[in-house]
Design a protein around this motif. Structure first.
Motif, short mmCIF file in Angstrom:
data_model
loop_
_atom_site.label_atom_id
_atom_site.label_comp_id
_atom_site.label_asym_id
_atom_site.label_seq_id
_atom_site.Cartn_x
_atom_site.Cartn_y
_atom_site.Cartn_z
N ALA A 227 -4.43 0.73 -6.00
CA ALA A 227 -3.41 0.48 -4.99
C ALA A 227 -2.04 0.42 -5.63
O ALA A 227 -1.89 -0.12 -6.74
CB ALA A 227 -3.69 -0.82 -4.24
N ALA B 289 -2.70 -4.07 0.93
CA ALA B 289 -3.24 -3.85 -0.41
C ALA B 289 -4.49 -4.68 -0.63
O ALA B 289 -5.50 -4.18 -1.16
CB ALA B 289 -2.19 -4.19 -1.46
N ALA C 249 -4.05 -2.35 -9.57
CA ALA C 249 -2.88 -2.29 -8.70
C ALA C 249 -1.63 -2.10 -9.55
O ALA C 249 -1.52 -2.66 -10.64
CB ALA C 249 -2.75 -3.56 -7.87
N LEU D 233 -3.07 -10.44 -5.99
CA LEU D 233 -3.87 -9.28 -6.41
C LEU D 233 -4.86 -9.67 -7.51
O LEU D 233 -6.02 -9.26 -7.49
CB LEU D 233 -2.94 -8.16 -6.88
CG LEU D 233 -2.09 -7.51 -5.80
CD1 LEU D 233 -0.97 -6.68 -6.42
CD2 LEU D 233 -2.95 -6.62 -4.89
N ALA E 135 -8.05 -7.71 -9.10
CA ALA E 135 -7.36 -6.50 -9.57
C ALA E 135 -6.65 -6.75 -10.90
O ALA E 135 -6.05 -7.81 -11.10
CB ALA E 135 -6.35 -6.02 -8.55
N PRO F 245 -8.46 -3.43 -4.13
CA PRO F 245 -8.30 -2.67 -5.37
C PRO F 245 -8.84 -3.42 -6.58
O PRO F 245 -8.85 -4.66 -6.61
CB PRO F 245 -6.78 -2.52 -5.48
CG PRO F 245 -6.25 -3.76 -4.84
CD PRO F 245 -7.20 -4.05 -3.70
#
Length: 238
Positions: free
Chosen positions: A40, A100, A108, A140, A145, A105
């Protein structure tokens, strides 16, 4: 464009001769066996890939190039680019983070902050900008991620901006780069530091708007990103 063409020169003569770009086969060697399946991208126009063409370089944005090279090793790679021109860091957090995270993900890439730093008063807002960036990164990371962050190229001048902007935008952009690097060290991201890159002084690095990287700049940024990711792959392999 294939993954190999997007990052290893292919028929692009100038890129093949550029000492800062990937050599033929380099990306494949660096990314061989990488673990990432869902990539992402969040951020502003740099994430989106705004920039002018340069003869001898593929017209492929930074994030698209990295995605293509990752997909060359993992053909089932999922790729989502949420980048949007003109966004400040808080807007990236508000508009893009939810999508996102929903994409789930495992890798990222976040590029933002330039639209904050180019404007006067960044000095007073810098801590708030950092806080928004940190919130994006932590969210994230909390979702599993690995996050790639950037200190973007700093040009010696920004002719696309009004001359009355003081202090000069280059000073604020350099400060943004230092803060981004410090934040990356604190948060443990894979950081791509382009702020002092030796190619930044070359005229063909900058698009006609005086702000965005040209195709050559995109190529060099992708090369540096792949090299940093390759170092992470090698470290994980022991």
């Amino acid at each position: 464009m294939t993954g190999e063409d997007a990052g290893t020169a292919g028929v692009y003569g100038a890129e093949a001769a550029d000492p800062f770009c990937l050599r033929a086969g380099e990306a494949r060697a660096l990314l061989r066996g990488h673990p990432w399946r869902r990539f992402a991208v969040l951020g502003d126009s740099i994430a989106r890939g705004v920039g002018d063409a340069v003869a001898g370089y593929p017209q492929a944005p930074l994030a698209d190039r990295v995605a293509a090279l990752l997909a060359a090793e993992q053909p089932a790679l999922g790729y989502l680019n949420l980048g949007e021109r003109g966004l400040r860091t808080r807007q990236v957090r508000e508009r893009q983070l939810g999508a996102a995270l929903a994409f789930a993900p495992d890798l990222a890439l976040l590029v933002c902050g330039a639209n904050d730093a180019l404007r006067p008063g960044y000095e007073r807002r810098a801590e708030a900008v950092d806080a928004d960036a940190a919130a994006i990164v932590r969210a994230l990371q909390g979702a599993g991620a690995l996050v790639v962050t950037f200190s973007v190229f700093v040009w010696s001048s920004y002719p696309g901006l009004p001359v009355w902007l003081t202090p000069p935008p280059a000073e604020r952009m350099a400060w943004l780069g230092r803060r981004a690097a410090a934040l990356a060290a604190e948060l443990g991201t894979v950081h791509v530091d382009l702020a002092g890159h030796p190619a930044a002084g070359c005229r063909d690095m900058v698009s006609a708007d005086g702000l965005h990287s040209s195709a050559r700049g995109q190529s060099i940024a992708a090369a540096e990103t792949v090299r940093r990711l390759g170092a992470r792959v090698r470290a994980a392999a022991g």
